[in-house]
Enzyme design. Structure first.
Site, PDB file in Angstrom:
ATOM      1  N   ALA A 140       0.797  -1.228   0.000  1.00 50.36           N
ATOM      2  CA  ALA A 140       0.000   0.000   0.000  1.00 50.36           C
ATOM      3  C   ALA A 140       0.827   1.274   0.000  1.00 50.36           C
ATOM      4  O   ALA A 140       0.290   2.353  -0.236  1.00 50.36           O
ATOM      5  CB  ALA A 140      -0.942   0.009   1.209  1.00 50.36           C
TER       6      ALA A 140
ATOM      7  N   ARG B 163      10.375   7.594  -2.276  1.00 47.13           N
ATOM      8  CA  ARG B 163      11.818   7.625  -2.550  1.00 47.13           C
ATOM      9  C   ARG B 163      12.160   7.099  -3.940  1.00 47.13           C
ATOM     10  O   ARG B 163      13.265   7.320  -4.431  1.00 47.13           O
ATOM     11  CB  ARG B 163      12.571   6.823  -1.485  1.00 47.13           C
ATOM     12  CG  ARG B 163      12.753   7.587  -0.168  1.00 47.13           C
ATOM     13  CD  ARG B 163      13.542   6.772   0.826  1.00 47.13           C
ATOM     14  NE  ARG B 163      12.726   5.748   1.466  1.00 47.13           N
ATOM     15  CZ  ARG B 163      13.196   4.828   2.298  1.00 47.13           C
ATOM     16  NH1 ARG B 163      14.485   4.782   2.570  1.00 47.13           N
ATOM     17  NH2 ARG B 163      12.377   3.930   2.839  1.00 47.13           N
TER      18      ARG B 163
ATOM     19  N   GLY C 266       1.022   2.781   8.801  1.00 41.85           N
ATOM     20  CA  GLY C 266       1.969   1.797   9.293  1.00 41.85           C
ATOM     21  C   GLY C 266       1.605   0.375   8.910  1.00 41.85           C
ATOM     22  O   GLY C 266       0.488   0.077   8.472  1.00 41.85           O
TER      23      GLY C 266
ATOM     24  N   GLY D 127      15.048  -2.383  10.859  1.00 39.33           N
ATOM     25  CA  GLY D 127      14.747  -2.658  12.255  1.00 39.33           C
ATOM     26  C   GLY D 127      15.716  -3.693  12.808  1.00 39.33           C
ATOM     27  O   GLY D 127      16.079  -4.646  12.111  1.00 39.33           O
TER      28      GLY D 127
ATOM     29  N   ARG E 186       9.505  -8.271 -36.584  1.00 35.37           N
ATOM     30  CA  ARG E 186       8.452  -7.574 -35.858  1.00 35.37           C
ATOM     31  C   ARG E 186       7.305  -8.521 -35.507  1.00 35.37           C
ATOM     32  O   ARG E 186       7.275  -9.670 -35.960  1.00 35.37           O
ATOM     33  CB  ARG E 186       7.967  -6.386 -36.693  1.00 35.37           C
ATOM     34  CG  ARG E 186       9.000  -5.270 -36.779  1.00 35.37           C
ATOM     35  CD  ARG E 186       8.572  -4.183 -37.744  1.00 35.37           C
ATOM     36  NE  ARG E 186       7.270  -3.621 -37.393  1.00 35.37           N
ATOM     37  CZ  ARG E 186       6.590  -2.780 -38.166  1.00 35.37           C
ATOM     38  NH1 ARG E 186       7.100  -2.423 -39.353  1.00 35.37           N
ATOM     39  NH2 ARG E 186       5.427  -2.306 -37.784  1.00 35.37           N
TER      40      ARG E 186
ATOM     41  N   TYR F 175      12.203  -5.080 -47.057  1.00 38.64           N
ATOM     42  CA  TYR F 175      11.085  -4.990 -46.133  1.00 38.64           C
ATOM     43  C   TYR F 175       9.981  -5.918 -46.626  1.00 38.64           C
ATOM     44  O   TYR F 175       9.469  -5.754 -47.746  1.00 38.64           O
ATOM     45  CB  TYR F 175      10.538  -3.561 -46.046  1.00 38.64           C
ATOM     46  CG  TYR F 175       9.227  -3.481 -45.291  1.00 38.64           C
ATOM     47  CD1 TYR F 175       9.189  -3.681 -43.912  1.00 38.64           C
ATOM     48  CD2 TYR F 175       8.030  -3.257 -45.960  1.00 38.64           C
ATOM     49  CE1 TYR F 175       7.992  -3.636 -43.219  1.00 38.64           C
ATOM     50  CE2 TYR F 175       6.825  -3.216 -45.274  1.00 38.64           C
ATOM     51  CZ  TYR F 175       6.811  -3.409 -43.906  1.00 38.64           C
ATOM     52  OH  TYR F 175       5.622  -3.379 -43.229  1.00 38.64           O
TER      53      TYR F 175
ATOM     54  N   ASN G 223      13.294 -16.910 -53.402  1.00 38.41           N
ATOM     55  CA  ASN G 223      14.453 -16.027 -53.259  1.00 38.41           C
ATOM     56  C   ASN G 223      13.994 -14.586 -53.455  1.00 38.41           C
ATOM     57  O   ASN G 223      13.443 -14.245 -54.509  1.00 38.41           O
ATOM     58  CB  ASN G 223      15.538 -16.366 -54.274  1.00 38.41           C
ATOM     59  CG  ASN G 223      16.806 -15.541 -54.029  1.00 38.41           C
ATOM     60  OD1 ASN G 223      17.674 -15.936 -53.263  1.00 38.41           O
ATOM     61  ND2 ASN G 223      16.895 -14.382 -54.678  1.00 38.41           N
TER      62      ASN G 223
END
Length: 460
Positions: A11, A16, A78, A140, A333, A366, A377
């Site tokens: 949550a 930061r 908290g 902690g 692609r 392309y 070919n």
């Protein structure tokens, strides 16, 4: 066996990180952190997973989908307050609840399983997952008594100088007797420097009522890393990359330089594949045996066959067959299907096209929105002209056709089986089987034309 539940704390805003993206959705090796956590929990045969969401709730739910139930923590007061929000799913149930932070993507199912087993074996009411940190700043501290039992956990901001010297840290992962957890949470206060309700305070409350408190110390501190900023995110990326690469190497994949090879967590690679440096392989990609990838190749969501070679190229969301040669500098692609023993050379782009076996597009072409048959070919500089400004159209090149260099095939058009297209042609009509199609201006040479022009310029 005791019923087991899980709570994922997800949550917090993650200020930061300095990002528009919600913290737990930042990816590690291509997968959001919270998804890493939930995927490991799903391996533990749990009755249910409940994820506590707040900022970015909808996006987290969209990511996790049906993997979890959800509760919202409207105010971030908290970790204790966050767990209280799960009461609609968990309060009153018998069993063990494991609480894990959504920003700990490196935790493994093996460590979590060992934590749960230790908790059951010790018949504890709380078991804390701890680790020895080389630099415990910000964590902690785990305070033990003379017998080695856990007395309490002190948050870094509330620790005194002596407590700050302790290297054993709370990783933020716990196992609780579920009924004892909710009983103790009702007694947690916010009398601390942050004015928050800390989940670790449950340990002190249960200890005061003579409940058994235990700790399980993992040997791998890196696995417990919590990601709070971009620096920690890069560290998590590094550790996860190392873990994934080592897994593949142990399974028979050769990775020439693991430090410069990025393989996503959902990638499957079979034995005797060789990965060269600089490769990035992501998504739901599968690579069959004896293929060679790279160097400097990017592959995402592709199926790649046996003994295929892809060098310095990009391939996305496509199927590539056996013994195919691609690159260097080719671009496959999305929605391309490349048959067996096809050759796609340098500076060739394939888009939403199907090329059947033994066909060749060797360079500088392309091929888009096309169906290419067998043994075709396609010469240098060929373009399938698929877009008329409004719609895309299909080009068909049938088996054994030969397309000369610098040809334009203006779709919709079909080049028949065995047909030839002369170099430099612009084809806008179908070419019959076995025909030669020539569509270019007739050459005309004007003798001594240049000399006359130069003479005229000199006069002027």
């Amino acid at each position: 066996m005791t019923k087991r539940y899980a709570v994922v704390l997800a949550a917090g805003q993650g200020t930061r990180m300095k990002s528009k993206l919600y913290k737990v959705l930042h990816p590690v090796m291509g997968r959001p952190m919270v998804q890493h956590v939930v995927n490991q929990l799903k391996e533990l045969r749990l009755e249910s997973i409940v994820t506590v969401v707040g900022f970015g709730a909808e996006k987290v739910q969209e990511q996790l989908g049906n993997d979890s139930n959800y509760v919202i923590q409207e105010q971030q007061l908290g970790t204790g307050h966050a767990v209280v929000q799960t009461k609609e799913y968990l309060q009153g149930k018998e069993g063990t609840t494991i609480v894990v932070c959504g920003d700990t993507p490196l935790l493994t199912k093996e460590t979590l399983e060992a934590l749960l087993d230790h908790h059951d074996k010790e018949e504890a009411k709380v078991t804390v997952l701890t680790a020895n940190a080389p630099n415990p700043s910000g964590y902690g501290r785990v305070i033990r008594n003379d017998k080695g039992d856990v007395e309490r956990i002190v948050e870094h901001k509330d620790a005194n100088p002596a407590e700050l010297l302790i290297s054993e840290i709370n990783t933020g992962t716990y196992c609780f007797d579920n009924q004892q957890l909710f009983h103790a949470l009702s007694q947690v206060s916010n009398n601390n420097s942050q004015g928050e309700y800390y989940l670790p305070d449950v340990i002190e409350i249960l200890k005061q009522s003579n409940q058994k408190i235990s700790a399980f110390q993992t040997e791998n501190f890196d696995e417990t890393l919590g990601v709070n900023d971009r620096v920690a995110l890069s560290q998590a990326e590094k550790y996860m990359k190392k873990r994934i690469n080592e897994m593949h190497m142990k399974n028979g994949v050769t990775i020439i330089d693991p430090d410069y090879t990025y393989i996503g967590p959902d990638v499957t690679i079979e034995q005797d594949v060789v990965i060269h440096p600089g490769c990035v392989i992501n998504g739901d990609t599968m690579i069959k045996p004896d293929s060679v990838i790279g160097p400097h190749t990017e592959i995402t969501d592709c199926k790649i066959g046996t003994a295929t070679v892809i060098r310095q190229s990009v391939a996305i969301n496509s199927e590539i067959g056996d013994r195919v040669q691609i690159g260097p500098y080719a671009h496959i692609r999305p929605e391309a299907t490349i048959g067996d023993e096809v050759k796609i050379g340098n500076f060739v782009e394939i888009k939403k096209s199907k090329l059947q076996s033994n066909s060749k597009v060797s360079h500088l072409s392309y091929i888009g929105d096309a169906e290419v048959g067998k043994n075709v070919n396609i010469g240098c500089g060929t373009i399938t002209v698929n877009y008329d400004g409004k719609k895309k159209h299909l080009t068909k090149i049938e088996d054994d056709a030969f397309i000369g260099c610098n040809s334009n095939l203006i779709a919709p058009v079909t080049v028949g089986k065995g047909a030839y297209v002369a170099a430099g042609s612009t084809i806008n009509k179908n070419v019959p089987n076995d025909a030669l199609s020539i569509a270019r201006a007739r050459q005309e040479n004007k003798e001594e034309y240049v000399s006359k022009i130069k003479s005229q310029i000199n006069k002027d």
